[in-house]
Design a protein around this motif. Sequence first.
Motif, short mmCIF file in Angstrom:
data_model
loop_
_atom_site.label_atom_id
_atom_site.label_comp_id
_atom_site.label_asym_id
_atom_site.label_seq_id
_atom_site.Cartn_x
_atom_site.Cartn_y
_atom_site.Cartn_z
N ASN A 36 0.03 -10.81 2.26
CA ASN A 36 -0.40 -10.47 3.62
C ASN A 36 0.74 -9.90 4.46
N LEU A 37 1.93 -10.49 4.32
CA LEU A 37 3.09 -9.99 5.06
C LEU A 37 3.50 -8.59 4.59
N PHE A 38 3.45 -8.37 3.28
CA PHE A 38 3.80 -7.05 2.75
C PHE A 38 2.79 -6.01 3.23
N PHE A 39 1.52 -6.38 3.26
CA PHE A 39 0.49 -5.48 3.78
C PHE A 39 0.79 -5.13 5.24
N GLN A 40 1.18 -6.11 6.03
CA GLN A 40 1.50 -5.85 7.43
C GLN A 40 2.70 -4.91 7.57
N LEU A 41 3.68 -5.06 6.68
CA LEU A 41 4.82 -4.15 6.68
C LEU A 41 4.38 -2.73 6.39
N VAL A 42 3.60 -2.56 5.33
CA VAL A 42 3.10 -1.23 4.96
C VAL A 42 2.26 -0.66 6.10
N SER A 43 1.38 -1.46 6.65
CA SER A 43 0.51 -0.99 7.74
C SER A 43 1.31 -0.60 8.97
N SER A 44 2.35 -1.38 9.30
CA SER A 44 3.12 -1.08 10.51
C SER A 44 3.90 0.22 10.37
N ASP A 64 -3.72 -7.54 -9.28
CA ASP A 64 -3.14 -8.71 -9.95
C ASP A 64 -1.84 -9.14 -9.26
N VAL A 65 -1.03 -8.19 -8.88
CA VAL A 65 0.26 -8.48 -8.25
C VAL A 65 0.08 -9.18 -6.91
N PHE A 66 -0.86 -8.68 -6.12
CA PHE A 66 -1.05 -9.21 -4.78
C PHE A 66 -2.12 -10.29 -4.71
N GLY A 67 -2.77 -10.56 -5.84
CA GLY A 67 -3.75 -11.64 -5.88
C GLY A 67 -5.01 -11.36 -5.11
N ASP A 68 -5.19 -10.13 -4.70
CA ASP A 68 -6.36 -9.78 -3.88
C ASP A 68 -6.59 -8.28 -3.99
N LEU A 69 -7.68 -7.91 -4.59
CA LEU A 69 -7.99 -6.49 -4.79
C LEU A 69 -8.20 -5.76 -3.46
N THR A 70 -8.76 -6.44 -2.47
CA THR A 70 -9.01 -5.81 -1.17
C THR A 70 -7.70 -5.45 -0.48
N ILE A 71 -6.76 -6.39 -0.46
CA ILE A 71 -5.46 -6.11 0.16
C ILE A 71 -4.75 -4.99 -0.61
N ALA A 72 -4.78 -5.07 -1.94
CA ALA A 72 -4.12 -4.06 -2.76
C ALA A 72 -4.73 -2.68 -2.49
N SER A 73 -6.04 -2.60 -2.43
CA SER A 73 -6.71 -1.31 -2.20
C SER A 73 -6.36 -0.73 -0.83
N ALA A 74 -6.37 -1.58 0.19
CA ALA A 74 -6.05 -1.11 1.54
C ALA A 74 -4.59 -0.64 1.61
N MET A 75 -3.72 -1.37 0.93
CA MET A 75 -2.30 -1.00 0.92
C MET A 75 -2.11 0.33 0.18
N ILE A 76 -2.71 0.45 -0.98
CA ILE A 76 -2.59 1.69 -1.77
C ILE A 76 -3.11 2.87 -0.97
N ASP A 77 -4.22 2.68 -0.27
CA ASP A 77 -4.81 3.74 0.55
C ASP A 77 -3.80 4.25 1.58
N ARG A 78 -3.11 3.34 2.23
CA ARG A 78 -2.11 3.74 3.23
C ARG A 78 -0.88 4.38 2.57
N ILE A 79 -0.48 3.84 1.44
CA ILE A 79 0.72 4.35 0.77
C ILE A 79 0.50 5.78 0.27
N VAL A 80 -0.62 6.05 -0.36
CA VAL A 80 -0.82 7.35 -0.99
C VAL A 80 -1.36 8.43 -0.05
N HIS A 81 -1.79 8.05 1.16
CA HIS A 81 -2.38 9.01 2.08
C HIS A 81 -1.48 10.21 2.33
N HIS A 82 -0.21 9.98 2.58
CA HIS A 82 0.73 11.08 2.82
C HIS A 82 1.82 11.13 1.75
N ALA A 83 1.53 10.60 0.59
CA ALA A 83 2.57 10.42 -0.42
C ALA A 83 2.62 11.52 -1.46
#
Length: 106
Positions: A36-44, A64-83
């Motif tokens: 959750n904290l890593f997601f907040q970092l990526v989101s911020s 698997d790494v983040f223990g939650d597919l929803t958090i992982a998907s939301a994070m990946i979405d933000r990471i790859v949007h401008h990547a």
Amino acid sequence: AHSRGKLAQELVKLRRYGLLIIDEVGYIPFDQDAANLFFQLVSSRYEHASMILTSNLPFARWGDVFGDLTIASAMIDRIVHHADVISLKGNSYRLKKHQPTAGTAQ
């Protein structure tokens, strides 16, 4: 910062850096709080500042790494949007100098 109630201020500080490099995402699994904290970092940092992330895992395994597919998907979405996603194939650079020579046991 989170346990001291100062997460928002810390995220603002981290957003001031033009580039944040995070190496080996997924090398060690995240517990739920860390995910959750890593997601907040990526989101911020999303659409505010740049990040370079390295991982030896494909995005499909980040749930698997983040223990939650929803958090992982939301994070990946933000990471790859401008990547620019670069996938390296081939032998490990670190192991290049450690190739076995003829006649030696592994």
